[in-house]
Design an enzyme around this catalytic site. Structure first.
Site, short mmCIF file in Angstrom:
data_model
loop_
_atom_site.label_atom_id
_atom_site.label_comp_id
_atom_site.label_asym_id
_atom_site.label_seq_id
_atom_site.Cartn_x
_atom_site.Cartn_y
_atom_site.Cartn_z
N SER A 179 -9.78 -0.82 7.31
CA SER A 179 -9.23 -0.63 5.96
C SER A 179 -8.50 -1.82 5.36
O SER A 179 -8.17 -1.79 4.17
CB SER A 179 -8.29 0.58 5.96
OG SER A 179 -9.02 1.78 5.92
N SER B 38 -9.64 1.52 3.03
CA SER B 38 -8.78 2.27 2.15
C SER B 38 -7.71 1.44 1.45
O SER B 38 -7.11 1.90 0.49
CB SER B 38 -8.09 3.37 2.96
OG SER B 38 -7.20 2.80 3.91
N LYS C 131 0.85 -1.20 0.00
CA LYS C 131 0.00 0.00 0.00
C LYS C 131 0.89 1.25 0.00
O LYS C 131 1.91 1.28 0.70
CB LYS C 131 -0.89 -0.04 1.24
CG LYS C 131 -1.95 1.05 1.32
CD LYS C 131 -2.80 0.84 2.59
CE LYS C 131 -3.91 1.87 2.72
NZ LYS C 131 -4.73 1.65 3.93
#
Ligand SMILES: [Zn+2]
Lengths: 507, 493
Positions: free
Chosen positions: A178, A154, A79
């Site tokens: 997330s 996210s 990420k």
């Protein structure tokens, strides 16, 4: 079977037996990304050259009989919220569009030390604020099961790239769900470890007391493999735990006889889609068949989790994001134009006071232009909730709720070993469907924020599909540092089902 | 003492930089004077993802100070963020301590109003640790308006020591600062160098106008003014004096009180010797404090507090008391010796004990030893003369081997060469002159100077000084007072 359909554990076997080389393997994932990412948009950057160079180095080392790390030759997607030395690390924000940190996050350093191939950076909601990956400043990510739908967020890029077979392993971060929510939406596993289990050093902060990095994969076995690499105490993170790391993979095979599985039935009734609720019931039944005992438990303060979370997280964020001021790191607005009508009409925040000093003006314009709407919304919420006269009513009260929620879990874990419930109330929704209604979006975090508020480990495991074929996940919670129990239960479940081996048609 | 119709009320906020090798939350060098921005890392630059790690040494020094100030140490202490935007604050917040400071309710005894009498107790409200900000430098010459920021100082450990408003005069403010600085240097907590910014003082000043001078017959408090930018203790004293007069004038003119006017910040202008209203800083006054989530609360077990207290060096006040009690020194002598530091005190005690005459030891320490240290601007640790050697020299004076004034020269020589007293004396040709030799010398001088003898006999007694001078030229070791006595005897006036 294609290489990209194999799990990381299977790929390690192939590499060890020289059935394929790290370069071949890396090349097939890069090819898969090239063929599919124009429709999925999971990645923000792909390091083809760097990935192939490390793969070649690992192949040479293997040929020479040199020492190899536990992830030698396995691509991992990270990420874009972690610092990598010299690697553009954007957090999905215009603010950090050109940020090349001078240092490696501990997690990145550990992946490198394990000989993982860092194949690219995955897309995310800006500064990890969001549940759909629509808040990325660069482009939205689409759900590989239905590219008209969101992948969740996210860590939507990380979940989507696993579902799309673009990488066998991925790293996400979880502040209020997330990791787990996009894992559920994309039909993969996402594990949020205990707070302090994985170092936050070099993880760009959203809400420091809630943020936790974790592994994402398609199988529990792969998740255990990746967690074993990234977990552990880090002297650079004062909140990282000194608890020893278990051998996560060793315990996977133990049967579940005698496991006390808590069921919070009260949670599933309201606002949970029928298909989701019945998939969770079936998963619970399967656990019973596998030897677990189902016990009804209650989490009385569960319903207040969202309210507490959406005070505490914005409060910490408002402070954590103060450093992006146009002076030090990040986006700086160009020299001041004369303010007047027409300047950023869509954003009332852009209109400054006439008597602003040049410094305040620079702050205002840099932050107005560098941050997206959701980030601004949360910074304003947090600034308000911490203000004199309001702090007791919001922040202090939220901390009290947080303590009550933790006590609920403590009480529940006196009676049971794990808790089971849905990860999300619904399956993946359509792109744009909730972006105009932040509150509806926030309510999607109903089942996930508890683990963050209480600092507990939790995992989402694929367990079904709705009528449209969209994935459903169940969630397990465990007491602190019991990641091993989560992974064992997930592995036993996966040994008896095949949801994890299904994948979307993309090409 | 009711010369003025008000009471002066002063509270002081002192920031001292701790003597640690590294910064408070990172490993960067904390020393002063490096080229700008060369002592930085991701943590003190506030880069995204960087996390603070507490410097245990800084905490230790802070704890030591809190205990030395007789503060209450809570068993749990936490860190808080103080949020505000300023270019020298790269994170947009300062890590400090808000509601659980390291120590509370301490006290510091200072000299009473007239230098003697009972000490005054100034209560210490709180002591807390925090990180320093960087330094902004504004370059406005040649029409430019550049601002530059040096972050070397960002993150260095600061201890904030806040007094209660117990200080009643400018003189007392100076006495408080002097005693606090002395204590902190004894504790090795800070070098308290105001020029390098390792000690900074802000003063909160207002007046309580007496009922008989106020229109309503009750005490009236004037608005509180915080004075900044004072760069010496002398400046603090002058600024408070100025501010007191200014506030009284303002009150007489406007009648503004603490209830009707807000707190004001004024800067001390050292050249003009005035305080001037400062432009409001471009920051919010609401700091939105909340617990720093990146750091764990620090638990301070009772045993740790006891251990620090047990290892505590003797505090200056206790040493003063001991010098009086055990060695019979008066308050002024004891204070002077204590102000020279721990090593000086130890030296004094060694000399006093061996010599068995503390007053004489104190005289030597205050005059001769201090003089050579000042001349050479060095500490007593570098003095080449061991206490035992000084004692040996003083004993030789007692035995009449040399005079007190010659002893000063010998001491000087010992300091310069590092030799023992006996070696230095030998090198200077000093030996004691026996009485018969001295008498023979005096007789010879009396015989060969009939005119001087006649003058003396005629009543010009000062003429005998010429004989003493000649004796000294003939034999430098001759004791002038003995020469004088013998000559007078021989002349027989
Ligand atoms: Zn540093």
């Amino acid at each position: 079977m294609e290489l990209t359909d194999a799990t990381a554990t299977e790929l390690l076997g192939k590499l060890a037996s020289r059935a394929c080389s790290a370069v071949e393997l890396t090349r097939s994932f890069l090819d898969r990304i090239a063929r599919t990412d124009s429709s999925v948009g999971a990645f923000l950057s792909i390091d083809e050259r760097g990935a192939l160079a490390s793969a070649a180095a690992i192949d040479r080392r293997r040929a020479a009989g040199g020492p190899l790390g536990p992830l030698a030759g396995i691509p991992v997607a990270v990420k874009d919220v972690f610092c990598g030395r010299g690697v553009r690390s954007t957090c999905g924000s215009r603010m950090l569009a050109d940020f090349h940190p001078p240092y490696d996050a501990t997690l990145v350093a550990r992946l490198r030390a394990a000989d993982a191939i860092l194949i690219g950076r995955t897309n995310m909601d800006e500064f990890a604020m969001g549940s759909s990956t629509e808040n990325s400043a660069f482009h939205p990510t689409r759900n590989p099961w239905d590219i008209g739908r969101v992948p969740g967020g996210s860590s939507g890029g990380s979940a989507a790239c696993l579902a799309a077979r673009q990488a066998p392993l991925a790293i996400g971060t979880d502040t209020g769900g997330s990791i787990r929510q996009p894992a559920a939406f994309c039909g993969v596993i996402g594990l949020k470890p205990t707070y302090g289990r994985v170092s936050r050093h070099g993880l760009v902060a959203f809400a420091s007391s809630l943020d936790q990095a974790g592994p994402m994969a398609r199988t529990a076995e792969d998740t255990a493999l990746l967690l074993g690499v990234i977990a552990g105490h880090d002297p650079s993170d004062s909140t990282s735990a000194r608890v020893p790391v278990s051998g996560y993979r060793q315990a996977l095979g133990e049967p579940l006889n005698g496991l006390r599985l808590g069921v919070v039935r009260g949670q599933w009734t309201e606002g949970v889609e029928r298909a989701v609720a019945s998939a969770i019931e079936r998963a619970a039944d399967l656990f019973r068949e596998l030897g677990a005992e189902l016990v009804d438990v209650d989490l009385p303060h569960h319903a207040y989790g969202i309210a507490a979370y959406y005070v505490i997280a914005p409060c910490e964020a408002s402070s954590n994001l103060a450093r992006y001021d146009g002076i030090h790191v990040g986006y700086r607005a160009a020299a001041a134009p004369r303010r007047g009508p027409g300047a950023a009409e869509d954003d009332p925040g852009a209109a400054g006071d006439a008597d602003d000093s040049p410094l305040i003006d620079l702050y205002r314009r840099s932050r107005t232009e560098g941050f997206g709407l959701e980030v601004k919304r949360r910074v304003m919420l947090g600034t308000f909730a911490l203000s004199a006269g309001y702090q007791d009513r919001y922040y202090v009260k939220a901390l009290r709720v947080r303590r009550l929620i933790r006590e609920d879990y403590d009480a529940a874990f006196q009676r049971v070993d794990l808790l089971i419930g849905p990860t999300t109330p619904t399956t993946a929704y359509r792109i744009g469907e909730r972006s105009a209604d932040p509150l509806a979006m926030y309510l999607g975090d109903l089942f996930t924020v508890g683990a963050n508020l209480a600092g507990l480990p939790a995992i989402s495991v694929p367990c079904g599909a709705d009528g449209a074929g969209l994935p459903i996940g169940f969630q397990l919670h465990a007491p602190p540092f019991q990641e091993e129990s989560l992974l064992r239960a997930a592995h036993q479940y996966q040994s008896a089902t095949d949801w994890h081996s299904r994948g979307p048609e993309l090409e | 003492m009711n010369a003025v119709p008000y009471e002066i009320v002063v509270g002081l906020e002192v920031h001292v930089q701790l003597l640690t090798r590294t910064k408070l939350f990172c490993r960067c060098d904390a020393s002063f004077g490096a080229p700008p921005n060369t002592r930085t890392c991701p943590v003190c630059l506030g880069l995204p993802g960087a996390l603070p790690v507490m410097n245990g040494r800084a905490f230790e020094l802070a704890l030591r100070t809190g205990i030395a100030l007789d503060g209450e140490i809570p068993d749990r202490m936490k860190w808080d963020r103080k949020n505000y935007f300023y270019p020298d604050l790269p994170k947009g917040y300062q890590i400090s301590q808000f509601d659980l400071p390291l120590a509370r309710n301490g006290r510091l005894a200072i000299e009473g109003e007239h230098g003697d009498g009972p000490p005054r107790i100034i209560r210490i409200q709180r002591v807390h640790l925090e990180e320093d900000a960087g330094k902004s430098m504004h370059d406005e010459h040649e029409g430019r308006r550049d601002s530059r920021i040096d972050l070397n100082r960002a993150g260095t450990p600061l201890l904030e020591i806040v007094s209660e408003p117990d200080i009643r005069s400018a003189r007392e403010a100076k006495a408080y600062l002097t005693e606090l600085k002395l204590l902190l240097t004894y504790l090795d907590v800070s070098d308290c160098n105001m020029q390098e910014g390792s000690l900074r003082v802000d003063a909160n000043v207002n007046l309580h106008v007496r009922p008989d001078a106020s229109p309503h017959g009750s005490v009236i408090e004037t608005p509180i003014v915080e004075i900044k930018n004072m760069n010496s203790f002398r400046a603090v004293e002058r600024a408070i004096e100025y501010e007191v007069a200014r506030q009284y004038d303002e009150w007489t003119a406007t009648g503004a009180t603490r209830a009707t006017a807000p707190k004001q910040t004024r800067g001390w202008d050292d050249r003009e010797e005035v305080t001037l209203a400062m432009r409001r800083k471009e920051e919010s006054s609401d700091y939105r404090y909340f617990p720093e989530p990146d750091l764990l609360p620090v638990v301070v077990p009772r045993s740790r507090i006891d251990a620090v207290a047990a290892e505590m060096v003797e505090r200056p006040a206790a040493i003063r008391e001991r010098l009086g009690r055990e060695w019979g020194l008066d308050a002024a002598a004891a204070d002077l010796i204590v102000h020279q530091g721990r090593a000086f005190v130890a030296y004094f005690v060694d000399v006093a004990r061996e010599l068995g005459d503390p007053r004489r030891a104190a005289n030597w320490m205050q005059q001769d030893v201090l003089r050579v240290l000042n001349e050479r601007s060095m500490g007593i640790g570098r003095l080449a003369v061991a206490p035992g050697e000084l004692v040996d020299l003083l004993r030789r004076v007692d035995r009449g081997e040399l005079t007190r004034s010659r002893a000063k020269d010998v001491f000087q020589r010992m300091v310069e060469t590092g030799r023992s007293a006996v070696d230095a004396m030998r090198a200077m040709g000093i030996e004691s002159v026996d009485r018969s030799a001295l008498e023979a010398l005096c007789r010879e001088l009396v015989d060969s100077n009939p005119r001087i003898v006649a003058d003396v006999k005629a009543g010009k007694s000062q003429a005998i000084g010429a004989l003493v001078g000649q004796a000294k030229r003939r034999n430098p070791n001759a004791d002038p007072s003995e020469v004088l006595r013998i000559c007078i005897e021989l002349i027989g006036t």
